[in-house]
Scaffold this motif. Structure first.
Motif, mmCIF file in Angstrom:
data_model
loop_
_atom_site.group_PDB
_atom_site.id
_atom_site.type_symbol
_atom_site.label_atom_id
_atom_site.label_comp_id
_atom_site.label_asym_id
_atom_site.label_seq_id
_atom_site.Cartn_x
_atom_site.Cartn_y
_atom_site.Cartn_z
ATOM 1 N N ARG A 108 38.113 -10.117 -14.335
ATOM 2 C CA ARG A 108 37.127 -11.582 -13.961
ATOM 3 C C ARG A 108 37.729 -12.640 -13.513
ATOM 4 O O ARG A 108 37.517 -13.203 -12.615
ATOM 5 C CB ARG A 108 36.386 -11.797 -15.202
ATOM 6 C CG ARG A 108 35.207 -12.484 -14.865
ATOM 7 C CD ARG A 108 34.282 -12.830 -16.325
ATOM 8 N NE ARG A 108 33.430 -11.770 -16.532
ATOM 9 C CZ ARG A 108 33.213 -10.994 -17.479
ATOM 10 N NH1 ARG A 108 34.096 -11.610 -18.722
ATOM 11 N NH2 ARG A 108 32.623 -10.083 -17.792
ATOM 12 N N LYS A 151 35.697 -27.702 -11.185
ATOM 13 C CA LYS A 151 36.289 -26.588 -11.013
ATOM 14 C C LYS A 151 37.647 -26.343 -11.844
ATOM 15 O O LYS A 151 38.023 -25.526 -12.589
ATOM 16 C CB LYS A 151 36.739 -26.283 -9.518
ATOM 17 C CG LYS A 151 35.516 -25.788 -8.681
ATOM 18 C CD LYS A 151 35.071 -24.475 -9.316
ATOM 19 C CE LYS A 151 35.074 -23.208 -8.343
ATOM 20 N NZ LYS A 151 34.308 -22.115 -8.966
ATOM 21 N N ARG A 208 38.736 -20.529 -18.530
ATOM 22 C CA ARG A 208 38.911 -19.258 -17.985
ATOM 23 C C ARG A 208 40.259 -18.728 -18.392
ATOM 24 O O ARG A 208 40.421 -17.736 -18.749
ATOM 25 C CB ARG A 208 38.642 -18.890 -16.704
ATOM 26 C CG ARG A 208 36.989 -19.019 -16.212
ATOM 27 C CD ARG A 208 37.022 -18.584 -14.675
ATOM 28 N NE ARG A 208 35.723 -18.189 -14.476
ATOM 29 C CZ ARG A 208 34.967 -19.000 -13.300
ATOM 30 N NH1 ARG A 208 35.668 -19.569 -12.645
ATOM 31 N NH2 ARG A 208 33.501 -18.787 -13.360
ATOM 32 N N ASN A 218 38.108 -23.386 -14.663
ATOM 33 C CA ASN A 218 39.347 -22.680 -14.413
ATOM 34 C C ASN A 218 40.197 -22.577 -15.760
ATOM 35 O O ASN A 218 41.057 -21.715 -16.134
ATOM 36 C CB ASN A 218 40.208 -23.046 -13.050
ATOM 37 C CG ASN A 218 39.572 -22.195 -11.894
ATOM 38 O OD1 ASN A 218 38.438 -21.651 -11.934
ATOM 39 N ND2 ASN A 218 40.075 -23.051 -10.795
ATOM 40 N N SER A 273 38.795 -11.995 -9.935
ATOM 41 C CA SER A 273 37.843 -12.252 -9.000
ATOM 42 C C SER A 273 37.459 -13.689 -8.917
ATOM 43 O O SER A 273 36.900 -13.914 -7.682
ATOM 44 C CB SER A 273 36.386 -11.453 -9.642
ATOM 45 O OG SER A 273 36.050 -12.039 -10.594
ATOM 46 N N LYS A 274 37.682 -14.568 -9.690
ATOM 47 C CA LYS A 274 37.185 -16.201 -9.656
ATOM 48 C C LYS A 274 38.443 -16.853 -9.321
ATOM 49 O O LYS A 274 38.336 -18.007 -8.913
ATOM 50 C CB LYS A 274 36.861 -16.616 -10.882
ATOM 51 C CG LYS A 274 35.757 -15.961 -11.878
ATOM 52 C CD LYS A 274 34.423 -16.001 -11.014
ATOM 53 C CE LYS A 274 33.428 -15.612 -11.710
ATOM 54 N NZ LYS A 274 31.989 -15.352 -11.047
#
Length: 88
Positions: A60, A17, A24, A21, A63-64
């Protein structure tokens, strides 16, 4: 170091994760940098297009769970304000 099987699995999940992240966050920063560069070049059309893409990436990420909603909204608001000032 984790000893139990579940703790080892949790460590693997956290590492996965974190990597996702991080990617992103990097992608969002790159989009924001493109907006900043267009503003610096005083190119309103390019800045508006870059902001549209950056806004999509930011939302986006929200939202994550990478960014807080208010943080993303604040960034978009400030950038759009600067782009609007280019026309004046």
């Amino acid at each position: 170091m984790a000893n139990t099987t579940s703790a080892k699995k949790a460590t693997r999940k956290i590492a996965r994760k974190t990597a996702i992240n991080k990617a992103r966050r990097t992608r969002v920063r790159g989009c924001l940098r493109k907006v900043e560069e267009a503003i610096a070049a005083a190119d309103q059309a390019a800045a508006s297009e870059a902001l549209r893409i950056a806004q999509s990436e930011l939302m986006r990420a929200v939202s994550k769970g990478v960014f807080h909603k208010n943080t993303a909204s604040r960034k978009v608001s400030r950038l759009s304000k600067r782009i609007k000032a280019l026309s004046a």
